[in-house]
Scaffold this motif. Sequence first.
Motif, PDB file in Angstrom:
ATOM      1  N   ILE A  17       0.691  -1.433   0.406  1.00  0.00           N
ATOM      2  CA  ILE A  17       0.285   0.329  -0.163  1.00  0.00           C
ATOM      3  C   ILE A  17       0.756   1.292   0.085  1.00  0.00           C
ATOM      4  CG2 ILE A  17      -1.791  -1.078   1.176  1.00  0.00           C
ATOM      5  CD1 ILE A  17      -1.128   0.191   3.886  1.00  0.00           C
ATOM      6  N   GLY A  18      -0.046   2.357  -0.517  1.00  0.00           N
ATOM      7  CA  GLY A  18       0.610   3.382  -0.444  1.00  0.00           C
ATOM      8  C   GLY A  18       0.287   4.144  -1.554  1.00  0.00           C
ATOM      9  N   ASN A  19       1.218   5.783  -1.459  1.00  0.00           N
ATOM     10  CA  ASN A  19       0.584   6.509  -2.847  1.00  0.00           C
ATOM     11  C   ASN A  19       1.023   6.201  -3.709  1.00  0.00           C
ATOM     12  OD1 ASN A  19      -0.215   8.525  -0.171  1.00  0.00           O
ATOM     13  ND2 ASN A  19       0.432  10.102  -1.318  1.00  0.00           N
ATOM     14  N   SER A  20       0.273   7.180  -4.441  1.00  0.00           N
ATOM     15  CA  SER A  20       0.408   6.543  -6.438  1.00  0.00           C
ATOM     16  C   SER A  20       1.959   6.818  -6.838  1.00  0.00           C
ATOM     17  CB  SER A  20      -0.224   6.872  -6.757  1.00  0.00           C
ATOM     18  OG  SER A  20      -0.514   6.876  -8.318  1.00  0.00           O
ATOM     19  N   SER A  21       2.861   6.771  -7.665  1.00  0.00           N
ATOM     20  CA  SER A  21       4.193   6.929  -7.281  1.00  0.00           C
ATOM     21  C   SER A  21       5.019   6.405  -6.935  1.00  0.00           C
ATOM     22  CB  SER A  21       3.965   7.874  -8.504  1.00  0.00           C
ATOM     23  OG  SER A  21       3.116   8.006  -9.377  1.00  0.00           O
ATOM     24  N   LYS A  24       5.264   0.969  -5.891  1.00  0.00           N
ATOM     25  CA  LYS A  24       5.228  -0.535  -5.211  1.00  0.00           C
ATOM     26  C   LYS A  24       5.175  -1.541  -6.308  1.00  0.00           C
ATOM     27  CE  LYS A  24       0.721   1.306  -4.306  1.00  0.00           C
ATOM     28  NZ  LYS A  24       1.168   2.271  -4.732  1.00  0.00           N
ATOM     29  N   SER A  25       3.869  -1.233  -7.294  1.00  0.00           N
ATOM     30  CA  SER A  25       4.620  -2.349  -8.465  1.00  0.00           C
ATOM     31  C   SER A  25       6.149  -3.064  -8.633  1.00  0.00           C
ATOM     32  CB  SER A  25       3.636  -2.248  -9.790  1.00  0.00           C
ATOM     33  OG  SER A  25       1.964  -1.455  -9.846  1.00  0.00           O
ATOM     34  N   VAL A  90       4.433  -0.766   3.584  1.00  0.00           N
ATOM     35  CA  VAL A  90       3.993   0.385   3.702  1.00  0.00           C
ATOM     36  C   VAL A  90       4.932   0.970   2.513  1.00  0.00           C
ATOM     37  CG1 VAL A  90       2.415   1.997   4.179  1.00  0.00           C
ATOM     38  CG2 VAL A  90       2.006  -0.198   5.927  1.00  0.00           C
ATOM     39  N   VAL A  91       4.855   1.548   1.931  1.00  0.00           N
ATOM     40  CA  VAL A  91       5.752   1.897   0.510  1.00  0.00           C
ATOM     41  C   VAL A  91       5.938   4.161   0.725  1.00  0.00           C
ATOM     42  CG1 VAL A  91       7.297   1.955  -1.269  1.00  0.00           C
ATOM     43  CG2 VAL A  91       6.307  -0.293  -0.202  1.00  0.00           C
ATOM     44  N   LEU A 122       7.614  -0.565   7.279  1.00  0.00           N
ATOM     45  CA  LEU A 122       7.781   0.958   6.331  1.00  0.00           C
ATOM     46  C   LEU A 122       8.769   0.763   5.298  1.00  0.00           C
ATOM     47  CD1 LEU A 122       6.466   2.772   6.163  1.00  0.00           C
ATOM     48  CD2 LEU A 122       7.792   4.161   7.713  1.00  0.00           C
ATOM     49  N   VAL A 123       8.663   1.107   4.025  1.00  0.00           N
ATOM     50  CA  VAL A 123       9.488   0.861   3.391  1.00  0.00           C
ATOM     51  C   VAL A 123      10.081   1.793   2.534  1.00  0.00           C
ATOM     52  CG1 VAL A 123      10.543  -0.201   1.225  1.00  0.00           C
ATOM     53  CG2 VAL A 123       9.196  -1.440   3.130  1.00  0.00           C
ATOM     54  N   GLY A 124      11.195   2.554   2.734  1.00  0.00           N
ATOM     55  CA  GLY A 124      11.876   3.731   1.604  1.00  0.00           C
ATOM     56  C   GLY A 124      12.016   3.265   0.338  1.00  0.00           C
TER      57      GLY A 124
END
Length: 213
Positions: A17-21, A24-25, A90-91, A122-124
């Motif tokens: 999960i996380g914001n667009s762009s 994640k994909s 969570v990206v 949590l992934v940066g």
Amino acid sequence: MAPFEDDYVPTLKILLIGNSSVGKSALMLRFTNDMWAPEESSTTIGVDFKVKMVMVGGKPYKLTVWDTAGQERFRTLTKSYYRNAQAVLVVYDITNRATFEELPRWLKELEANTASDIVKVLVGNKLDKDSSRAVTTEEGEDMADRYNVGFLEASAKSNTHVKECFMEMVETIIETPTLWGQSTTGLLLPRGDDILELEAAREENGGLSLCQC
């Protein structure tokens, strides 16, 4: 008996999960297919997923990795896919501070839609663009500590720490008895029926193409 027969291989559900762009994909594709999804790829609509077989402790596991759309208009759709997830990445994008500032909203949504024992990391992402960093590593660590979740920085493009992001979660899931049910044959199985969910998602989303979202 083949070691990867579906009837005998536990299935684990991992959600991104996380914001667009934020990538994640790209993280999903790098982990499952060891491929790089270019920046110009189209945005995920709804939900997409990949399946990957892994070995842990000499035993096979089937991972279903779910990639959710980050746009607000898909929030109602993607919330249903929290069901039966055993781990969530969570990206955010370390070069885009706005995606970091949205994390409390994502983490609160995660808390509201999942069990307390779910594995959270949590992934940066986009560590390959460290020279353009807008969020420090220390800020990421502080956010993770505040919400009591794991933390890693990674790059899908350079394949930095991507495997670690997923495999550390898998090992934690396996070591967490409350994330598992027991079948009548004594075989460990995940909560819920993710195989049926996968087929339902495939029909509902009509074979969505993979992208960087």
